[in-house]
Design an enzyme around this catalytic site. Structure first.
Site, PDB file in Angstrom:
ATOM      1  N   CYS A 176       1.002  -1.353   0.125  1.00  0.00           N
ATOM      2  CA  CYS A 176      -0.233   0.115  -0.107  1.00  0.00           C
ATOM      3  C   CYS A 176       0.854   1.562  -0.110  1.00  0.00           C
ATOM      4  O   CYS A 176       1.747   1.254   0.705  1.00  0.00           O
ATOM      5  CB  CYS A 176      -1.179  -0.271   1.018  1.00  0.00           C
ATOM      6  SG  CYS A 176      -2.123   1.122   1.017  1.00  0.00           S
ATOM      7  N   HIS A 204       3.528   7.806   7.623  1.00  0.00           N
ATOM      8  CA  HIS A 204       2.813   7.812   6.227  1.00  0.00           C
ATOM      9  C   HIS A 204       1.180   8.419   6.472  1.00  0.00           C
ATOM     10  O   HIS A 204       1.580   8.542   5.252  1.00  0.00           O
ATOM     11  CB  HIS A 204       2.982   6.044   6.092  1.00  0.00           C
ATOM     12  CG  HIS A 204       1.051   5.497   6.956  1.00  0.00           C
ATOM     13  ND1 HIS A 204       0.954   5.693   8.177  1.00  0.00           N
ATOM     14  CD2 HIS A 204      -0.005   4.605   6.168  1.00  0.00           C
ATOM     15  CE1 HIS A 204       0.117   5.728   8.489  1.00  0.00           C
ATOM     16  NE2 HIS A 204      -0.915   4.673   7.425  1.00  0.00           N
TER      17      HIS A 204
END
Lengths: 132, 483
Positions: free
Chosen positions: B102, B406
């Site tokens: 991802c 992130h």
């Protein structure tokens, strides 16, 4: 925290299988909005009903992506022959259609987090956490 | 200090906190959490429990780390970073996550808000049409098994070679969009069948495609920003957040099962079933690493095909080619992955789960393009609040195995978010604030409301102050597509 969890209870293991399956189907789409047309018959066996339920739920998630479908219903029976549990299930659904179906989460996988099928008193219970 | 744990959490600096070995039997290294005092106090109990569980895994080196966007995950916390020796350490699918590779991608344009505003609705409709999203969505590519195997081994390179992108895109991706060591022969047929039709699709959950604006006053480092193609003046950029779709999810599921058996054989016990692991050098460890690389390459390819579709959508709406519109890739970076990297301790398998690689300008692994700036780091916030472009630092390489945050990180469960706000209501509120949203699922939209996330600016400030990334620009959303 970033995911979907449900608890299924029943007086028999079969009832828990039905409840957990229904909860999983509803996590992906509102079954009432899904027509039929796509069907699969599935048989699975295992000596451990907990593993059998986990693998069955994972297989439902697999068909969602492999066939590009969501589900209306999944009738099932669970029987025990000696030490072996036998699941006979049907998966009934239709190809994904954003115009006619109420779609929910694209489930990535069934996790082992808090996962346990157990008998307490006279009833059975399972907690399932889905990664979505 | 009031924390959601009974463990001792000692202050190292205002932005770094340490849980010592004494706090849990079996810890092999201390756990370190990067966070301000306020962020630390708001962290859920799962973070403290999980990061100390990770600190017990065989072969872990230096620290088990958690970034300030950390929250409860499976096995590892989201925001978790851990490095294991390649000789005596383990590899764990729980340290990578279900959605292998991802990641985030950012595309710049020469367009401004004034250019796009009149056509925003049309643009979003075209993007929504070209980039399928939501449950069971399939892409426009129909691949044979052989072609899909090539996607697994060649990643974004496969796409570019077939015209879905530009050769110069590849230099602006982690690992050039293709990780070596991917062996399609060990991937299950189930995984292939789940993913073969999904190239070029977003998925659902927190995945999105977002049209954003960069204003001059929100550029913090103009020199670095300019070097990365970010010029401000209400410039339009496009951000993509998604991963390896059903293929990667099945690889993770397959190997969690394999590793449960491998642990019994290798005599490994873990504090949580979702920390199932195998020695990195074992047959199972090597097979998972290879299958994970197949999924990582598929994710790079997925984001590349989506980029191709985005460029086509812009070209259709604005009547110019994507090249004429300046739609260059800024960067593509993974935030769910395990990679072999070299540090002071030697070769380590660095697991980043909801954490981003953040190599500084001095890193020899970076291509020439980023030797002055450091590696771009793309951090997605909630669809209501905005996102950030940052760059990695040499300090990150020294302190955090070249890793940083992130995104903003959740503070509220999906169920709680849905109880708090309705999707249709949120869509209307956002429209009034100038953010158009197109979503497949209204309940899914409610789950992603801004109130369910930490304040990303606070999270970014903490990693900037800690020196493990430097902020470059803030990106404000004006249009969002969700599954």
């Amino acid at each position: 925290m970033a995911d979907t969890a449900f608890e299924a209870q029943g007086e028999s293991v079969e009832e828990v299988f039905r409840g957990a399956t229904q909860a999983l189907l509803e996590s992906m789409a509102n079954p009432v909005t899904v027509s039929g047309g796509w069907e699969r018959a599935i048989e699975r066996t295992d000596v451990d009903p907990s593993t059998l339920l986990f693998d069955w739920l994972s297989e439902v998630v697999y068909w969602k992506d492999a066939a590009g479908v969501v589900f209306r219903e999944a009738p099932l029976t669970l029987t025990r022959e000696g030490d072996v549990w036998l699941l006979r299930a049907g998966l009934i659904g239709a190809p994904v259609d954003q115009q006619t179906q109420e779609l929910h989460a694209d489930v990535k996988g069934v996790t082992k987090h808090r996962y346990e099928l157990k008998q307490t008193g006279g009833s059975w219970k399972v907690i399932v956490v889905l990664d979505v | 200090m009031n924390l959601n744990t009974d463990m001792a959490v000692n202050r190292i600096t205002d932005d770094i906190w340490e849980i010592p070995l004494s706090e849990k039997p079996g810890m092999l290294v201390p756990a370190r959490i990067y966070a301000t005092r306020e962020i630390l106090q708001a962290m859920d109990s799962g973070v403290f429990d999980q990061v100390t569980n990770v600190a017990c895994l065989p072969g872990i080196r230096r620290y088990a780390l958690c970034m300030p966007d950390g929250h409860w995950g499976y096995g590892f916390p989201i925001g978790g970073v851990a490095a294991f020796d390649v000789q005596d350490g383990v590899i764990s699918p729980g340290g990578v996550g279900y959605d292998i590779n991802c990641g985030m991608r950012l595309i710049r344009t020469d367009l401004t808000l004034a250019d796009v505003q009149p056509y925003l609705e049309t643009l979003l409709t075209e993007l929504f049409r070209k980039v399928p999203a939501g449950v069971g969505a399939s892409g426009f590519l129909r691949l044979s098994g052989e072609e899909f195997a090539q996607v697994m081994t060649h990643g974004a390179r496969w796409c570019v070679e077939r015209g879905y992108g530009w050769h110069r895109d590849l230099v602006r991706m982690e690992e050039g969009g293709c990780i070596e060591g991917a062996d399609p022969s060990i991937v299950t047929d189930h995984a292939i069948q789940r993913g073969i039709n999904q190239l070029g699709t977003l998925g659902s959950g927190n995945h999105y495609l977002e049209v954003q604006v960069v204003s001059n006053e929100r550029i913090f480092d103009p020199v670095t920003a300019a070097a990365l193609g970010i010029t401000g003046h209400e410039q339009i950029v496009v951000m993509v957040h998604c991963g390896s779709r059903g293929f990667g999810h099945q690889v993770a599921s397959d190997y969690l099962k394999v590793f449960e058996k491998a642990m019994r054989r290798n005599g490994i016990t873990v504090k949580d079933q979702q920390l199932a692991c195998a020695p990195f050098r074992s047959p199972e460890g090597q097979e998972y690493f290879s299958a994970m690389n197949c999924a990582a390459n598929t994710a790079f390819a997925n984001r590349q095909v989506i980029t191709h579709q985005i460029r086509e959508a812009f070209a259709t709406v604005f009547g110019q080619s994507a090249e004429a519109l300046g739609m260059e890739l800024v960067y593509d970076v993974a935030h769910n992955i395990a990679k072999v990297e070299r540090y002071a301790e030697g070769e380590l398998v660095v697991h980043r789960k909801g954490a981003t690689r953040a190599f500084g300008p001095g890193s020899p692994e970076l291509p020439e393009t980023f030797r002055q700036t450091g590696q771009p780091v793309i951090c997605g916030g909630s669809m209501e609040t905005g996102s950030y472009l940052l760059v990695g630092t040499d300090q990150a390489v020294r302190d955090t195995f070249g890793s940083t945050m992130h995104g903003s990180g959740r503070t509220m469960s999906r169920a709680q978010a849905k109880r708090t706000v309705r999707g249709e209501q949120l869509q209307q509120q956002m429209k009034q604030r100038g953010i158009l949203v197109k979503a497949v699922s209204m309940s899914g939209l409610a789950e992603e409301a801004g109130l369910a996330y930490k304040n990303i600016s606070e999270v970014v400030e903490s990693v900037d102050r800690a020196g493990i990334t430097k902020k470059v620009a803030e990106l404000r959303p004006i249009g969002n597509i969700k599954g």
